[in-house]
Each structure stands twice: as C-alpha cells, then as structure tokens.
Design a protein around this motif. Structure first.
Motif, PDB file in Angstrom:
ATOM      1  N   SER A 163      14.636  -6.053  -6.789  1.00  0.00           N
ATOM      2  CA  SER A 163      14.681  -4.633  -7.126  1.00  0.00           C
ATOM      3  C   SER A 163      13.276  -4.026  -7.139  1.00  0.00           C
ATOM      4  CB  SER A 163      15.364  -4.428  -8.483  1.00  0.00           C
ATOM      5  OG  SER A 163      14.648  -5.073  -9.510  1.00  0.00           O
ATOM      6  N   LEU A 164      12.299  -4.771  -7.670  1.00  0.00           N
ATOM      7  CA  LEU A 164      10.921  -4.271  -7.685  1.00  0.00           C
ATOM      8  C   LEU A 164      10.361  -4.170  -6.267  1.00  0.00           C
ATOM      9  CD1 LEU A 164       9.414  -6.172 -10.750  1.00  0.00           C
ATOM     10  CD2 LEU A 164       9.682  -3.711 -10.522  1.00  0.00           C
ATOM     11  N   SER A 165      10.725  -5.128  -5.424  1.00  0.00           N
ATOM     12  CA  SER A 165      10.237  -5.106  -4.044  1.00  0.00           C
ATOM     13  C   SER A 165      10.766  -3.886  -3.302  1.00  0.00           C
ATOM     14  CB  SER A 165      10.655  -6.389  -3.323  1.00  0.00           C
ATOM     15  OG  SER A 165      10.048  -7.514  -3.908  1.00  0.00           O
ATOM     16  N   LEU A 166      12.053  -3.603  -3.481  1.00  0.00           N
ATOM     17  CA  LEU A 166      12.644  -2.437  -2.818  1.00  0.00           C
ATOM     18  C   LEU A 166      11.965  -1.155  -3.284  1.00  0.00           C
ATOM     19  CD1 LEU A 166      14.778  -1.493  -0.829  1.00  0.00           C
ATOM     20  CD2 LEU A 166      16.429  -1.424  -2.698  1.00  0.00           C
ATOM     21  N   HIS A 167      11.701  -1.070  -4.593  1.00  0.00           N
ATOM     22  CA  HIS A 167      11.018   0.115  -5.116  1.00  0.00           C
ATOM     23  C   HIS A 167       9.599   0.205  -4.561  1.00  0.00           C
ATOM     24  CE1 HIS A 167      10.256   3.424  -7.819  1.00  0.00           C
ATOM     25  NE2 HIS A 167       9.213   2.796  -8.319  1.00  0.00           N
ATOM     26  N   SER A 168       8.936  -0.938  -4.387  1.00  0.00           N
ATOM     27  CA  SER A 168       7.575  -0.935  -3.851  1.00  0.00           C
ATOM     28  C   SER A 168       7.531  -0.412  -2.424  1.00  0.00           C
ATOM     29  CB  SER A 168       6.989  -2.355  -3.911  1.00  0.00           C
ATOM     30  OG  SER A 168       6.817  -2.777  -5.235  1.00  0.00           O
ATOM     31  N   VAL A 169       8.578  -0.721  -1.659  1.00  0.00           N
ATOM     32  CA  VAL A 169       8.653  -0.181  -0.293  1.00  0.00           C
ATOM     33  C   VAL A 169       8.658   1.345  -0.336  1.00  0.00           C
ATOM     34  CG1 VAL A 169      10.084   0.006   1.770  1.00  0.00           C
ATOM     35  CG2 VAL A 169       9.798  -2.203   0.662  1.00  0.00           C
ATOM     36  N   ALA A 182      -6.626  13.443   0.747  1.00  0.00           N
ATOM     37  CA  ALA A 182      -6.787  13.554  -0.702  1.00  0.00           C
ATOM     38  C   ALA A 182      -5.523  13.113  -1.425  1.00  0.00           C
ATOM     39  CB  ALA A 182      -7.141  14.989  -1.088  1.00  0.00           C
ATOM     40  N   LYS A 183      -4.369  13.528  -0.907  1.00  0.00           N
ATOM     41  CA  LYS A 183      -3.099  13.150  -1.521  1.00  0.00           C
ATOM     42  C   LYS A 183      -2.849  11.656  -1.364  1.00  0.00           C
ATOM     43  CE  LYS A 183       0.615  14.447  -3.695  1.00  0.00           C
ATOM     44  NZ  LYS A 183       0.526  14.954  -5.073  1.00  0.00           N
ATOM     45  N   VAL A 184      -3.231  11.082  -0.221  1.00  0.00           N
ATOM     46  CA  VAL A 184      -3.083   9.643  -0.002  1.00  0.00           C
ATOM     47  C   VAL A 184      -3.872   8.862  -1.043  1.00  0.00           C
ATOM     48  CG1 VAL A 184      -3.655   7.735   1.553  1.00  0.00           C
ATOM     49  CG2 VAL A 184      -2.561   9.784   2.451  1.00  0.00           C
ATOM     50  N   LEU A 185      -5.130   9.270  -1.257  1.00  0.00           N
ATOM     51  CA  LEU A 185      -5.980   8.584  -2.234  1.00  0.00           C
ATOM     52  C   LEU A 185      -5.443   8.743  -3.652  1.00  0.00           C
ATOM     53  CD1 LEU A 185      -9.546   9.456  -0.878  1.00  0.00           C
ATOM     54  CD2 LEU A 185      -8.413   7.233  -0.840  1.00  0.00           C
ATOM     55  N   GLU A 186      -4.979   9.926  -3.980  1.00  0.00           N
ATOM     56  CA  GLU A 186      -4.451  10.183  -5.323  1.00  0.00           C
ATOM     57  C   GLU A 186      -3.250   9.292  -5.629  1.00  0.00           C
ATOM     58  OE1 GLU A 186      -2.018  13.747  -7.597  1.00  0.00           O
ATOM     59  OE2 GLU A 186      -3.452  14.295  -6.036  1.00  0.00           O
ATOM     60  N   ILE A 187      -2.299   9.242  -4.703  1.00  0.00           N
ATOM     61  CA  ILE A 187      -1.095   8.431  -4.910  1.00  0.00           C
ATOM     62  C   ILE A 187      -1.445   6.945  -4.883  1.00  0.00           C
ATOM     63  CG2 ILE A 187       1.163   7.816  -3.967  1.00  0.00           C
ATOM     64  CD1 ILE A 187       1.418  10.635  -2.905  1.00  0.00           C
ATOM     65  N   CYS A 188      -2.354   6.557  -3.992  1.00  0.00           N
ATOM     66  CA  CYS A 188      -2.721   5.160  -3.854  1.00  0.00           C
ATOM     67  C   CYS A 188      -3.355   4.621  -5.131  1.00  0.00           C
ATOM     68  CB  CYS A 188      -3.671   4.978  -2.672  1.00  0.00           C
ATOM     69  SG  CYS A 188      -4.131   3.264  -2.381  1.00  0.00           S
ATOM     70  N   ILE A 189      -4.252   5.382  -5.746  1.00  0.00           N
ATOM     71  CA  ILE A 189      -4.907   4.934  -6.985  1.00  0.00           C
ATOM     72  C   ILE A 189      -3.870   4.768  -8.095  1.00  0.00           C
ATOM     73  CG2 ILE A 189      -6.502   5.625  -8.816  1.00  0.00           C
ATOM     74  CD1 ILE A 189      -8.209   6.956  -6.622  1.00  0.00           C
ATOM     75  N   ALA A 190      -2.958   5.734  -8.203  1.00  0.00           N
ATOM     76  CA  ALA A 190      -1.919   5.649  -9.232  1.00  0.00           C
ATOM     77  C   ALA A 190      -1.042   4.410  -9.023  1.00  0.00           C
ATOM     78  CB  ALA A 190      -1.060   6.913  -9.213  1.00  0.00           C
ATOM     79  N   ILE A 191      -0.660   4.141  -7.766  1.00  0.00           N
ATOM     80  CA  ILE A 191       0.178   2.981  -7.474  1.00  0.00           C
ATOM     81  C   ILE A 191      -0.582   1.681  -7.692  1.00  0.00           C
ATOM     82  CG2 ILE A 191       1.396   1.767  -5.613  1.00  0.00           C
ATOM     83  CD1 ILE A 191       2.275   4.437  -4.521  1.00  0.00           C
ATOM     84  N   LEU A 192      -1.879   1.671  -7.380  1.00  0.00           N
ATOM     85  CA  LEU A 192      -2.688   0.470  -7.595  1.00  0.00           C
ATOM     86  C   LEU A 192      -2.695   0.055  -9.060  1.00  0.00           C
ATOM     87  CD1 LEU A 192      -5.845   0.925  -5.313  1.00  0.00           C
ATOM     88  CD2 LEU A 192      -4.194  -0.953  -5.238  1.00  0.00           C
ATOM     89  N   MET A 226       5.256  -5.568   0.238  1.00  0.00           N
ATOM     90  CA  MET A 226       6.260  -4.515   0.243  1.00  0.00           C
ATOM     91  C   MET A 226       5.659  -3.115   0.364  1.00  0.00           C
ATOM     92  SD  MET A 226       9.270  -5.851   0.302  1.00  0.00           S
ATOM     93  CE  MET A 226       8.517  -7.075   1.393  1.00  0.00           C
ATOM     94  N   SER A 227       4.671  -2.799  -0.465  1.00  0.00           N
ATOM     95  CA  SER A 227       4.051  -1.469  -0.375  1.00  0.00           C
ATOM     96  C   SER A 227       3.354  -1.246   0.965  1.00  0.00           C
ATOM     97  CB  SER A 227       3.078  -1.250  -1.538  1.00  0.00           C
ATOM     98  OG  SER A 227       3.779  -1.050  -2.745  1.00  0.00           O
TER      99      SER A 227
END
Length: 300
Positions: A163-169, A182-192, A226-227
């Motif tokens: 379930s976590l893997s599917l969500h990570s995708v 800018a949006k890519v970096l913002e989302i990427c940092i939050a996900i990291l 997955m991500s």
C-alpha cells in the motif's frame, strides 16, 4: 535537455538514494534486529514501534485519505458524475475488504497445510484432550494464540509495503506532472522529508516481523524505486495524456487507502496497545509520531 527535465531527474535520483539510506538503517543496525534482549531493550524497540504507528496513523488520516478524496472528487466532478451513493468511501472499503479476504484465505491455506502447531501449547493436553489446567499460560508464551495471534506477520508487513509503495508511485507522479521547476523542488523536498520517516518506520516493521534480511533489502529497494518510477511515469504522461488516466489513478489511490486503513488499525496499533506494560508511554510515543507527521503536513 531543458532545465525542468534536469530538475525532475535530480529529484528522481535524490528520492531514490535518500530512501535507500533511511530504509537500511533499521535493517543494518543490530539493536533493531535483536528482539530477545533485555527488558529495557525491548521497551525501547516497543516505543520505536509505537512512534512508527503514530507516523502511519498520521499518514493514513492526513496524507493518503485526503489526497484520494480530493482526486476522486475532482475526477467525478470533471465527468459530471452525480450520485447520492458514497462512491469514494465504497472504493476505500473495497480496498479494506480486499486485504481482509486475502489475509483470511492465506491463513486458512496455512492451517490446511498443517500449520496448526503455531497455536498449540508447549505441553500437549492429556489423552482425552481436556488437559486445560496443566499446561503453561499461552498468553505469556511465544505462541500467537491471543487476539494478536498474527501480529507483525510477514503477510501484513507485505501488504503494508504494497500500500505504501502504491502511494509512493502517486507521490512521484505528482512531481513528474509539474510544469515549473519551483513547484518540482517544493514538492520534492516535502516528499523527501515525509518519505524518509515513512521508510524508516516501514523498515522497523519489516525487521520486527521476522522477515528475512534478503527480503527486507528487496522490500526497501523496491519501495525506494516507487517514487522515481512515478516521476518517470509523470514525465511520460506529460508527453501523451490518457483520457482515463486520472480516473484510474484515483481508483487505485482509493484501494491503497483502504489497504492502509486495514494495516494501521488491525496490525500496527493493536500489536503494541494489546501488549502489557508502559501503556501511557506507548500512547505518548504514538502521539509523538502522529505530531511529527502532522507538523510536516502543516509545514508542507
């Protein structure tokens, strides 16, 4: 190669490496693998497990379910689907029952193959099978005969991983579909930040479920991919969009959310809260894990 694509590829590599790093800490550090140490050692492991439970609880209520409900509502509105039936909640329930039925089938097959000895007492009953008063207390033995008889089972750990893997995708997909760096970096940092805590907690659960080290490494390796896979899919989708792609994604998110609800409330939390000792401290650590994820969500 334009700058936006370079940023997305950098995010892909960063997510992969950091997820592997944090995932292999519990798998490689001996204290996480030793479940037969002193009372203090077992208490520390239990509190870490409670913290992980709080993390998963927050991920369930503050991340996975809200994302799914938002996506499915947007898709239904876009397709002018109006119904009084709670379709979004029904899809989540389908994910819940899917795991419940699958787990019961697996356990039933194990019993049919003659694995009932897992629940047998250490000292067998007398000839008439009524020796209930002479055997040891099974609640205190190593056999899973009480309510939590399948706690930390490898099967449930696998479903948690799935379930976590599917969500990570889907998280990676969100990065790949962005059209500004800018949006890519913002989302990427939050996900990291978010995924580092999640993969650490997942690794703790896998280690404590007696999953073989080679399989733990495989789980963490696949989860780390997955991500990045989601990012790659998002980049591809930017080039050729599918008409029903968003709807399919939303339905899969709903099934994953239902799976996550099942694992959180029937595996992670009951295992620690049903075991004796340090109850208030355990609750505090569950709250701590929840608060950390809530704070990250608020910051995001």
């Amino acid at each position: 190669m334009d700058f936006l694509l370079q940023v997305k590829i950098g995010a892909l590599i960063g997510l992969l490496l950091l997820t592997l790093f944090f995932g292999f800490i519990p798998a490689r550090v001996k204290c996480f693998r030793d479940t037969h140490g002193t009372d203090n050692h077992r208490t520390v492991l239990s509190l870490i497990s409670c913290f992980a439970g709080g993390v998963f609880l927050a991920a369930c209520f503050l991340d996975i379910i809200p994302d799914y409900l938002s996506d499915i509502k947007a898709e239904l509105d876009a397709r002018s689907v109006e119904t009084s039936f709670p379709l979004a909640e029904f899809i989540m329930a389908a994910g819940f029952f899917m795991v419940l039925i699958l787990e019961r089938v697996v356990l039933n097959c194990r019993e049919m193959r003659g694995t009932r000895e897992e629940r047998a007492p250490l000292v067998p009953d007398d000839r008439n099978g009524h020796g209930h008063g002479t055997g040891p207390d099974l609640e205190g033995s190593g056999h899973h005969v009480h309510v939590d008889f399948q706690a930390h089972s490898p099967f449930r750990s696998f479903m948690l991983f799935l379930s976590l893997s599917l969500h990570s995708v889907f998280e990676g997909l969100a990065i790949g579909l962005q059209n500004t760096d800018a949006k890519v970096l913002e989302i990427c940092i939050a996900i990291l930040v978010h995924k580092s805590i999640i993969v650490f907690s997942l690794s703790v659960k896998l280690v404590q479920s007696a999953v073989r080290p080679l399989w733990v490494a495989a789980y963490i390796g696949v989860f780390a991919l997955m991500s990045p896979i989601g990012i790659a899919i998002g980049i591809s989708v930017m080039e050729a969009r599918l008409a029903a792609g968003a709807l399919i994604q939303a339905v899969l998110e709903g099934l994953a959310a239902g799976t996550f609800v099942y694992i959180t409330f029937l595996e992670i939390l009951p295992h620690e809260l049903n075991s004796p000792g340090k109850q208030l401290l355990k609750v505090l650590f569950i709250l701590l894990g929840f608060s950390v994820m809530a704070g990250l969500t608020l910051w995001d």
